[in-house]
Design a protein around this motif. Structure first.
Motif, PDB file in Angstrom:
ATOM      1  N   HIS A  69      57.219  39.632  19.699  1.00 51.40           N
ATOM      2  CA  HIS A  69      57.060  40.435  21.140  1.00 51.40           C
ATOM      3  C   HIS A  69      57.147  41.952  20.854  1.00 51.40           C
ATOM      4  N   GLU A 209      52.408  40.075  27.496  1.00 49.49           N
ATOM      5  CA  GLU A 209      53.069  39.211  26.459  1.00 49.49           C
ATOM      6  C   GLU A 209      54.404  39.809  25.718  1.00 49.49           C
ATOM      7  N   GLY A 212      57.154  39.547  27.897  1.00 48.13           N
ATOM      8  CA  GLY A 212      57.495  38.074  28.460  1.00 48.13           C
ATOM      9  C   GLY A 212      56.949  37.507  29.783  1.00 48.13           C
ATOM     10  N   ASP A 214      54.407  35.417  31.634  1.00 49.77           N
ATOM     11  CA  ASP A 214      53.650  34.401  31.449  1.00 49.77           C
ATOM     12  C   ASP A 214      52.533  34.133  32.226  1.00 49.77           C
ATOM     13  N   TRP A 215      51.061  34.601  31.709  1.00 46.90           N
ATOM     14  CA  TRP A 215      50.031  34.954  32.457  1.00 46.90           C
ATOM     15  C   TRP A 215      49.362  33.649  32.741  1.00 46.90           C
ATOM     16  N   HIS A 218      46.967  31.748  30.699  1.00 44.87           N
ATOM     17  CA  HIS A 218      47.102  32.106  29.236  1.00 44.87           C
ATOM     18  C   HIS A 218      46.067  33.243  28.633  1.00 44.87           C
TER      19      HIS A 218
END
Length: 249
Positions: A69, A209, A212, A214-215, A218
Motif C-alpha cells: 500500500h 489503491e 485503500g 476499492d475501485w 478494479h
C-alpha cells in the motif's frame, strides 16, 4: 496467473511511453553515428544500456521490501505529479501555444553541434560523441525505467510492463537500423498526449489503491480514468486554442 485484462493497461502504457522515449534517444544516437561514425555512437549506447540494466537489477529487490500500500501510494502520487505536469505541456503543444517537438529539427541541431565541435578541432571528439550518445540513452532510459516501475510495481505487473517497454525499444531500433534517419513520421506529439493521459489515470488508480479505495471494476477502472482525462484534455486544448486566438487579436 495474470489475465490479459489486468496486464493490458500496463503493457500499453509502457509500450507507448517507451516508444516516445526510444524515438528521442534514437535521434541523438543517429546524429552521433552520422557525424562521428558508429563506433562512438554504439559504444555510448551500449554503456548507457548497461547502466540502466544495473539500475533495474538494483531497484527490483528493493521494491519487494516496501509494503504494497505504501508503494502504491508513493507511485500514485508521483505519477499524478509527473503525469498532470506532462499532460499540461501536451495540451499546450496541441493547442499551438508552445511549439511541437520535431525530431527532424532535433536531429539537425545535434548534428550541427557535433559538426561545430569537429570544425573547431576539439580534442577527444570520439569521447565527446560517445558521451553524447550515452547521455541520451541514460536520460531517456531513466524515464522508461520510471514508467515501467510506476505502471507495473503496484500489482506485480513489472514483467508485462517491462515486456511492453522492451517491445517498443526493439521496434524503434529495427526501424532506425533500416532507415538510418530520425523517425519524423512517428506521431510523437500525439503519442505523448496519450501517454500523459494514461500516466495520470494510473496515478489516480494507484493513489486510491494506496489509500485503500476499492475501485469499481478494479483494474478496468484505469480505462475509465483514462477516458475522463482524455475528454478533459481535449476540452482544455480547445479552450487554450480559443484563448490563444483571442490574445493574438
Amino acid at each position: 496467473m495474470i489475465s490479459w485484462a489486468t496486464a493490458a493497461p500496463a503493457v500499453t502504457a509502457a509500450f507507448l511511453a517507451s516508444l516516445v522515449e526510444a524515438v528521442e534517444a534514437l535521434t541523438i544516437v543517429l546524429a552521433v553515428g552520422t557525424v562521428r561514425g558508429w563506433r562512438p555512437a554504439l559504444t555510448g549506447t551500449g554503456a548507457g544500456l548497461a547502466l540502466l540494466v544495473l539500475l533495474v537489477l538494483a531497484l527490483g529487490p528493493l521494491l519487494d521490501l516496501v509494503p504494497l500500500h505504501a508503494l502504491q501510494l508513493v507511485i500514485g502520487v508521483l505519477l499524478l505529479l509527473f503525469g498532470l505536469r506532462w499532460l499540461r505541456k501536451a495540451i499546450l503543444r496541441s493547442a499551438g501555444v508552445i511549439a511541437l517537438h520535431d525530431e527532424t529539427k532535433a536531429f539537425a541541431k545535434e548534428e550541427a553541434n557535433l559538426q561545430t565541435a569537429e570544425r573547431n578541432k576539439e580534442a577527444h571528439l570520439d569521447w565527446i560523441a560517445g558521451i553524447t550518445a550515452f547521455k541520451a540513452v541514460v536520460l531517456e532510459g531513466l524515464e522508461v525505467v520510471f514508467i515501467v516501475i510506476a505502471v507495473g510495481a503496484g500489482r506485480g505487473l513489472l514483467v508485462p510492463a517491462a515486456m511492453g517497454a522492451a517491445a517498443a525499444c526493439v521496434v524503434v531500433l529495427l526501424i532506425g537500423v533500416i532507415v538510418h534517419r530520425p523517425l519524423a513520421r512517428v506521431p510523437e506529439n500525439t503519442l505523448k498526449f496519450g501517454v500523459r493521459v494514461m500516466l495520470s489515470a494510473f496515478g489516480v488508480f494507484w493513489t486510491g489503491e494506496g489509500l485503500g479505495v476499492d475501485w469499481p471494476g478494479h483494474d478496468l477502472s484505469i480505462l475509465a480514468f483514462a477516458a475522463i482525462f482524455l475528454a478533459v484534455g481535449l476540452v482544455a486544448v480547445k479552450l487554450a486554442m480559443r484563448t490563444a486566438s483571442e490574445v493574438k487579436l
